[in-house]
Write a protein that holds these residues in place. Structure first.
Motif, short mmCIF file in Angstrom:
data_model
loop_
_atom_site.label_atom_id
_atom_site.label_comp_id
_atom_site.label_asym_id
_atom_site.label_seq_id
_atom_site.Cartn_x
_atom_site.Cartn_y
_atom_site.Cartn_z
N GLY A 1 0.83 -1.20 0.00
CA GLY A 1 0.00 0.00 0.00
C GLY A 1 0.86 1.25 0.00
O GLY A 1 1.91 1.30 0.66
N PHE A 2 0.42 2.25 -0.77
CA PHE A 2 1.15 3.53 -0.83
C PHE A 2 0.18 4.66 -0.56
O PHE A 2 -0.86 4.78 -1.24
N SER A 3 0.50 5.49 0.42
CA SER A 3 -0.34 6.63 0.77
C SER A 3 0.24 7.87 0.10
O SER A 3 1.40 8.23 0.33
N ILE A 4 -0.59 8.51 -0.74
CA ILE A 4 -0.13 9.66 -1.51
C ILE A 4 -0.57 10.93 -0.80
O ILE A 4 -1.78 11.20 -0.70
N TYR A 5 0.39 11.68 -0.30
CA TYR A 5 0.11 12.84 0.54
C TYR A 5 0.59 14.11 -0.15
O TYR A 5 1.50 14.07 -0.98
N PRO A 6 0.01 15.26 0.25
CA PRO A 6 0.46 16.52 -0.34
C PRO A 6 1.94 16.81 -0.04
O PRO A 6 2.65 17.31 -0.90
N ASP A 7 2.41 16.51 1.19
CA ASP A 7 3.78 16.90 1.56
C ASP A 7 4.67 15.73 1.96
O ASP A 7 5.83 15.69 1.61
N THR A 8 4.09 14.78 2.71
CA THR A 8 4.92 13.70 3.26
C THR A 8 4.61 12.40 2.54
O THR A 8 3.98 12.38 1.50
N LYS A 9 5.02 11.28 3.13
CA LYS A 9 4.82 9.95 2.56
C LYS A 9 5.21 9.96 1.06
O LYS A 9 6.32 10.33 0.73
N MET A 10 4.28 9.57 0.16
CA MET A 10 4.59 9.48 -1.27
C MET A 10 3.89 10.60 -2.02
O MET A 10 2.87 11.12 -1.58
N ASP A 11 4.41 10.95 -3.23
CA ASP A 11 3.64 11.84 -4.10
C ASP A 11 3.34 11.10 -5.41
O ASP A 11 3.90 10.02 -5.67
N PRO A 12 2.45 11.62 -6.27
CA PRO A 12 2.03 10.87 -7.47
C PRO A 12 3.19 10.50 -8.38
O PRO A 12 3.21 9.40 -8.94
N HIS A 13 4.17 11.37 -8.53
CA HIS A 13 5.24 11.08 -9.49
C HIS A 13 6.20 10.02 -8.96
O HIS A 13 6.65 9.15 -9.72
N ARG A 14 6.48 10.06 -7.65
CA ARG A 14 7.31 8.98 -7.08
C ARG A 14 6.55 7.65 -7.19
O ARG A 14 7.14 6.59 -7.41
N MET A 15 5.22 7.72 -7.00
CA MET A 15 4.40 6.50 -7.12
C MET A 15 4.50 5.92 -8.52
O MET A 15 4.68 4.71 -8.71
N VAL A 16 4.39 6.79 -9.53
CA VAL A 16 4.48 6.33 -10.92
C VAL A 16 5.85 5.67 -11.17
O VAL A 16 5.94 4.63 -11.83
N ALA A 17 6.89 6.26 -10.59
CA ALA A 17 8.24 5.70 -10.79
C ALA A 17 8.33 4.28 -10.22
O ALA A 17 8.95 3.39 -10.81
N ILE A 18 7.70 4.06 -9.07
CA ILE A 18 7.71 2.71 -8.48
C ILE A 18 6.94 1.74 -9.38
O ILE A 18 7.37 0.61 -9.62
N LEU A 19 5.80 2.19 -9.90
CA LEU A 19 5.00 1.32 -10.79
C LEU A 19 5.78 1.00 -12.05
O LEU A 19 5.72 -0.13 -12.56
N GLU A 20 6.53 1.99 -12.58
CA GLU A 20 7.32 1.74 -13.79
C GLU A 20 8.43 0.73 -13.52
O GLU A 20 8.77 -0.09 -14.35
N ARG A 21 8.97 0.79 -12.31
CA ARG A 21 10.10 -0.07 -11.97
C ARG A 21 9.66 -1.51 -11.72
O ARG A 21 10.29 -2.45 -12.19
N ARG A 22 8.55 -1.71 -10.96
CA ARG A 22 8.24 -3.09 -10.53
C ARG A 22 6.87 -3.60 -11.00
O ARG A 22 6.48 -4.73 -10.71
N GLY A 23 6.14 -2.78 -11.73
CA GLY A 23 4.86 -3.28 -12.26
C GLY A 23 3.70 -3.04 -11.31
O GLY A 23 3.85 -2.41 -10.27
#
Lengths: 210, 286
Positions: free
Chosen positions: B184-206
């Protein structure tokens, strides 16, 4: 009356057997009863008097609990009160419908607490279930009159109030007449049930005074 | 874009949020039981909270066309307060109810012995009730907490596929992935994850076993970060089907293991009531 099909009956009998051998099993079987034993497939409507399959199933489980703990009325009263305390609206309604189980255990005052709790809500299905035969009998005259007035307010048909014909008295009619006056003053319709209570014979019948 | 937010604390949000979520495509949510910012001091506060998650909040969400589910648990932070831990004995009553789709949030906050005891017991409860477990990972010492989480899951014997480990980031994702648990990934305005870092993880591992949530609550958070992540995926070249898989089919697959999802779109009128109370103010239309 809602009847159970063969498979539902088998699942219910299995649950009843489990409750007889260990009455604390009711704590999980009662909330899960709709999902695991049987329920009416349509979503619950707002009709206060609709008897649903899950009501029938849960009332049977309560009756079984009553038999299993017949020798221990204190424990029975506590288990039933806890089923209500930790229940959602559907579970609470079933406890109210099955209240005779608790009353028979000689713990009417505990049952009365549940009835009063239900009457504090505005949930028509809970209010209606609280005013069934077992619940209504636990209310004193004042509380009964207030409950009838509440039914008029929230829209519970008065034919669901057990014992109304015998218990409708002059003070209740005064309260209902005052309620009807307020509705008319505000330009709103007076519920038919209120008019019937005020004039049981109907508008065309000769009045006692004439 | 249809969205299932698998982790959002709607009791802390307004009806404006519900409206905006529906407009963005959110049709289903899971609200995990957690702490309220102000610490609870007794069991009764938990019971009223659980009742609200199962009753009033489900009703409120339905008014906006959103199917609401919840997870039930003693959260890690309050597992340290002996006034709260007796709620563990009452959990079986709540884990039996409709619309309860997992045991959670469980896990670690400060990695104490009391937290580990409550965590272990609740992983066992998940197994006993045929429910998945939804695990919070700590803000501090996250990697060590994640490792210990996976050790406990293995020790209790819960299948990894029944476990969601949440609030992951670039540092903690791989150990959870290797264990076979859901991520699970929590996408937050300032902390935890942001949308672009999330996309990078999806690109890397599916896309397998990945859930994206807003974890919106009473703090600075945004209930629309699920939608923002979907948009960022499309901008990065993922297909509509990829987005649907991450934002809808994956959460349905994970929480569907409970057998208790309630995904028919609620058909309601604004004048409907829950236990006689509506979300309107003042006179009811009649």
């Amino acid at each position: 009356m809602t009847t159970l099909d063969e498979q539902t009956e088998q699942r219910l009998v299995a649950a009843e057997t489990a409750v007889r051998s260990d009455p604390t099993r009711v704590r999980s079987l009662f909330p899960a009863a709709g999902r695991d034993i049987g329920r009416t497939r349509t979503a619950p409507g707002a009709a206060p008097g609709e008897v649903r399959l899950e009501d029938v199933v849960r009332v049977r489980l309560l009756a079984t609990l009553g038999e299993a703990l017949a020798e221990d009325p204190d424990t029975l009263a506590r288990e039933v009160a806890d089923l209500y305390r930790f229940g959602d609206a559907a579970e609470r309604r079933a406890v109210l419908l099955g209240l005779a189980t608790l009353v028979d255990a000689g713990r009417g005052e505990r049952a009365a607490l549940l009835v009063h709790d239900a009457l504090r809500t505005n949930d028509v299905r809970l209010v209606a279930a609280a005013l069934g035969p077992a619940g209504a009998a636990l209310l004193d005259a004042d509380a009964f009159r207030q409950a009838v007035l509440k039914c008029l307010f929230v829209g519970v048909p008065l034919d669901l109030v057990a014992g109304l014909d015998q218990r409708a008295d002059a003070p209740l009619r005064t309260m209902v007449a005052s309620y009807a006056d307020e509705r008319r003053a505000a330009g709103r319709a007076v519920p038919d049930d209120a008019l019937t209570l005020l004039d049981p014979a109907g508008p065309d019948a000769p009045t006692q005074e004439s | 874009m249809r969205i299932f937010d698998p982790h959002i604390h709607m009791t802390s949000r307004t009806t404006d949020d519900y409206e905006a979520m529906h407009a963005a495509g959110v049709r289903a949510v899971v609200e995990p039981a957690f702490w309220l910012g102000q610490p609870r001091t007794g069991v009764d506060s938990f019971i009223d909270y659980f009742d609200a998650l199962l009753g009033w909040e489900r009703f409120r969400a339905a008014q906006f066309g959103i199917a609401h589910h919840c997870t039930i648990a003693l959260n890690p932070k309050e597992a340290n307060d002996p006034r709260c831990t007796p709620v563990l004995d009452l959990l079986p009553r709540y884990l039996a109810k409709d619309g309860v789709v997992a045991v959670g949030e469980v896990g670690f906050d400060s990695m104490t012995e009391a937290e580990e005891t409550a965590f272990t017991r609740q992983l066992e409860l998940a197994g006993e009730h045929g429910l998945p477990a939804m695990v919070h990972t700590p803000h501090r010492d996250k990697l060590a907490g994640t490792h210990r989480t996976l050790e406990l899951v293995a020790a209790v014997g819960l299948p990894a596929g029944h476990v969601l480990v949440d609030h992951l980031n670039e540092v903690t994702v791989d150990v959870v992935d290797d264990a076979g648990a859901w991520m699970g990934f929590s996408i937050y305005p300032d902390t935890k994850m942001d949308p672009h870092r999330m996309v990078a993880i999806l690109e890397r591992r599916g896309l397998d076993r990945v859930l994206v949530n807003s974890a919106a609550d009473w703090g600075r958070s945004d209930p629309l970060t699920t939608r923002q992540t979907g948009d960022a995926m499309l901008a990065a070249g993922f297909s509509d089907d990829d987005v649907d898989r991450v934002l809808w089919r994956n959460p349905v697959e994970f929480y569907g293991q409970s057998g208790r999802l309630l995904l028919e779109t609620p058909q309601v009128k604004a004048t409907d009531t829950f236990e006689g109370s509506s979300v309107l103010r003042g006179e009811r239309a009649s």
